[in-house]
Design a protein around this motif. Structure first.
Motif, PDB file in Angstrom:
ATOM      1  N   SER A   1      -3.487   6.287  -6.065  1.00  5.23           N
ATOM      2  CA  SER A   1      -3.370   7.543  -5.491  1.00  5.23           C
ATOM      3  C   SER A   1      -4.339   8.587  -6.221  1.00  5.23           C
TER       4      SER A   1
ATOM      5  N   CYS B   1       0.579   1.422 -10.006  1.00  4.84           N
ATOM      6  CA  CYS B   1      -0.176   2.508  -9.365  1.00  4.84           C
ATOM      7  C   CYS B   1      -1.327   3.140 -10.212  1.00  4.84           C
TER       8      CYS B   1
ATOM      9  N   CYS C   1       2.292   4.906   0.926  1.00  8.44           N
ATOM     10  CA  CYS C   1       3.529   5.500   0.081  1.00  8.44           C
ATOM     11  C   CYS C   1       3.239   7.179   0.162  1.00  8.44           C
TER      12      CYS C   1
ATOM     13  N   GLU D   1       4.497  -3.637  -9.051  1.00 12.82           N
ATOM     14  CA  GLU D   1       3.586  -2.519  -8.677  1.00 12.82           C
ATOM     15  C   GLU D   1       3.012  -1.917  -9.833  1.00 12.82           C
TER      16      GLU D   1
ATOM     17  N   ALA E   1      -1.802  -0.542  -6.397  1.00 13.64           N
ATOM     18  CA  ALA E   1      -1.555   0.753  -5.598  1.00 13.64           C
ATOM     19  C   ALA E   1      -2.717   1.713  -6.148  1.00 13.64           C
TER      20      ALA E   1
ATOM     21  N   ARG F   1      -1.484  -0.828  -1.554  1.00 13.27           N
ATOM     22  CA  ARG F   1      -0.704   0.390  -1.057  1.00 13.27           C
ATOM     23  C   ARG F   1      -1.423   1.743  -1.659  1.00 13.27           C
ATOM     24  N   TYR F   2      -1.494   2.641  -0.689  1.00 15.27           N
ATOM     25  CA  TYR F   2      -1.960   4.140  -1.070  1.00 15.27           C
ATOM     26  C   TYR F   2      -0.970   5.068  -1.188  1.00 15.27           C
ATOM     27  N   ASN F   3      -0.896   6.099  -2.301  1.00 15.42           N
ATOM     28  CA  ASN F   3       0.088   6.988  -2.310  1.00 15.42           C
ATOM     29  C   ASN F   3      -0.638   8.317  -2.083  1.00 15.42           C
TER      30      ASN F   3
ATOM     31  N   ILE G   1       3.314   3.337 -13.422  1.00 14.72           N
ATOM     32  CA  ILE G   1       2.340   4.287 -13.013  1.00 14.72           C
ATOM     33  C   ILE G   1       1.251   4.669 -14.111  1.00 14.72           C
TER      34      ILE G   1
ATOM     35  N   GLU H   1       7.987  -0.379 -10.388  1.00 18.50           N
ATOM     36  CA  GLU H   1       6.704   0.135 -10.790  1.00 18.50           C
ATOM     37  C   GLU H   1       6.534   0.791 -11.928  1.00 18.50           C
TER      38      GLU H   1
ATOM     39  N   VAL I   1      -3.395   6.309 -10.584  1.00 18.81           N
ATOM     40  CA  VAL I   1      -3.519   7.789 -10.233  1.00 18.81           C
ATOM     41  C   VAL I   1      -4.692   8.490 -10.851  1.00 18.81           C
TER      42      VAL I   1
END
Ligand code: SF4
Ligand SMILES: [Zn+2]
Ligand SMILES: [Zn+2]
Lengths: 66, 331
Positions: free
Chosen positions: B144, B110, B202, B108, B142, B163-165, B59, B57, B112
Motif C-alpha cells: 500500500s 501488507c 484491496c 498476508e 501485499a 495484492r495492492y491496497n 500490516i 493479515e 505500507v
C-alpha cells in the motif's frame, strides 16, 4: 540505551506537564497507542510500530520498547 | 422480518447479487430490534459465498509519517500538528515483522508507506524488502504505497506483490471534505490500473469521517461497482492534531449495521476488520461482526496505533469454529 527514563515529568501521549491537568484520558488511550513524547524532556520521539510491538526513541533519553 | 431483509435473502443469499445503494441504505436505517436479523443474514451470505475461513493479515509501516497529503483523519500527514514523526523501517526489521506475522498463522503481510505515491527510494526499499521476505518467510506480500504510475504497477507485479491496497476511504461525494490534495478519481485511476495488471485489488475505507448515512450507502455501492477482492473496513479512531481529531467515534450499533450492509452489498469480497474496531466495538462487538459478515482480520498492531494481541483474535476464531485460511488454499 533502553529504558533510561525513570522519572516522568511529562505525559507521554500529549506532551503536557503531568503536574498540570488531568491525563486520565491520555492514560486510557495509551492502552492502544505507543508513547509519542518523552516523559523526561517532552521531545517528540521516533516511534516504530510493528505487528507485535513498538519502539520509541528520544535522542536524549534513549529507546523504550513494548 | 423487514422487507429489505426478505429481499436481500432472495437476491444476495440465494443468487449472490449484492444490494444496490437503495438496498444498503434501507439496511443502514434498520431499527435496533432488526439488527440481529441483519447480522444473521449477512453471516449466512458470508458462509454461502465465501465459506467459514477467515483470512488473517499483519500490516507494517515501511515509511511512517511526513506524508505531503492532507487526509483529515490521518496522523501521518506532515501538514498537521500530529505527534507522529517520520521514520523508516530497515530491512532486517521488516523481515522480522513478516516472520512474527507468519508465526500467528497469517497468510498476508501488507507493507505500507505514508506517501502520495512511491519515489525511486521507496521502490528500491520495497524491492529489497520483498526479496528479503520471500527468501526467508512463507507469506503472501501485499503493498500500500499510494497512487501509482503504470510503470510502478508493472514493477510491483514483477517483484511479486500479489495484492495492492488503495482505499477510496469514503463516498465520492464526501471525499473533497476529507482530502483536498488529491481526488477520489485519481485514487480510482490507480485502482483501475491495479485491476488491469492482474494484482488483487484491496480497497476499503473509514466510517465515521462525518459522512451521512446516505453517503455510507453511496460508498458501499461504489465499492460494489469496483468489486475489489478485499474490502478493509476501518472505523475512525480520532487522532490528536488532525482535523478530525474531535470527531465522535462511530456508535457500535451503527458500526454493526454497516458491517451487515457492506456484506450484503459485497457478497463475495473478503471483508476485513481493520483499524478502529477496538474502540468502536470492543470485544463483544468484534465477535458480533465476525458473526455478521466479516471474514478477515488484521491481527496485532496497526501502523501507528496498537491492536489486540494476535492471540486474542485467534482464540476468538477458534471459539467460533472459524478456521484460519491456510497458505496452501490462499495460493
Ligand atoms: S496519503 Fe495516506 S499517509 Fe498520506 S495523509 Fe493520506 S492517508 Fe495519510
Ligand atoms: Zn496527556
Ligand atoms: Zn527525552
Amino acid at each position: 540505551m533502553t529504558g533510561t527514563v525513570t522519572t516522568a515529568a511529562y505525559c507521554d501521549r500529549c506532551g503536557g506537564s503531568l503536574a498540570e491537568g488531568d491525563h486520565g484520558a491520555c492514560a486510557a488511550a495509551r492502552r492502544l497507542e505507543p508513547p509519542r513524547y518523552c516523559g523526561a524532556c517532552r521531545r517528540r520521539m521516533k516511534v516504530q510500530v510493528v505487528p507485535a510491538g513498538w519502539t520509541a526513541t528520544c535522542v536524549e533519553h534513549g529507546t523504550l520498547r513494548s | 422480518m423487514p422487507e429489505i431483509l426478505e429481499h436481500a435473502r432472495a437476491q444476495v443469499l440465494e443468487r449472490g447479487v449484492g444490494l444496490d445503494e437503495a438496498g444498503v441504505l434501507a439496511v443502514l436505517r434498520l431499527p435496533d430490534e432488526h439488527l440481529p436479523a441483519a447480522l444473521q443474514l449477512a453471516h449466512e451470505v458470508r458462509m454461502r459465498w465465501c465459506g467459514p475461513e477467515v483470512e488473517v493479515e499483519g500490516i507494517v509501516s515501511l515509511k511512517t509519517g511526513g506524508c505531503p497529503e492532507d487526509c483529515h483523519f490521518c496522523s501521518q500527514s506532515g501538514l498537521f500538528t500530529s505527534p507522529v514523526r517520520a521514520v523508516w523501517l530497515d530491512i532486517p526489521a521488516l523481515v522480522e515483522a513478516a516472520r512474527q506475522t507468519a508465526a500467528t498463522g497469517a497468510t498476508e503481510f501488507c507493507v505500507v508507506a505514508a506517501v502520495r505515491g512511491p519515489d525511486p527510494r521507496l521502490m528500491t526499499q520495497l524491492r529489497e524488502g520483498v526479496r528479503a521476505i520471500r527468501a526467508e518467510v512463507d507469506i503472501q506480500i501485499a503493498a500500500s504505497l499510494g497512487m501509482l504510475t503504470r510503470e510502478q504497477v508493472d514493477e510491483l507485479v514483477e517483484i511479486g506483490v500479489h495484492r495492492y491496497n488503495h482505499n477510496l476511504e469514503t463516498a465520492r461525494s464526501h471525499f473533497p471534505k476529507v482530502v483536498t490534495t488529491h481526488s477520489w478519481e485519481e485514487r480510482w485511476e490507480t485502482l483501475r490500473m491495479v485491476r488491469d495488471s492482474g494484482m488483487e485489488v484491496c480497497c476499503g475505507g473509514i466510517l465515521g469521517l462525518g459522512e451521512t448515512i446516505e453517503q455510507r450507502a453511496e460508498f458501499a455501492a461504489q465499492l460494489g461497482e469496483l468489486a475489489p477482492h478485499e474490502v478493509p473496513l476501518n472505523f475512525l479512531n480520532p487522532r490528536p492534531g488532525t482535523p478530525l481529531g474531535d470527531q465522535p467515534v462511530v456508535d457500535a450499533k451503527d458500526a454493526l449495521r454497516a458491517i451487515a450492509a457492506f456484506r450484503l452489498a459485497l457478497p463475495r469480497t473478503i471483508l476485513r476488520y481493520a483499524g478502529g474496531r477496538e474502540i468502536t466495538l470492543g470485544d463483544l462487538g468484534t465477535r458480533d461482526g465476525l458473526l455478521g459478515g466479516v471474514n478477515a482480520v488484521i491481527v496485532g498492531n496497526y501502523l501507528t496505533t496498537l491492536g489486540r494481541p494476535a492471540g486474542t483474535d485467534l482464540a476468538l476464531l477458534s471459539e467460533l469454529s472459524m478456521p484460519v485460511k491456510a497458505l496452501s488454499t490462499a495460493l
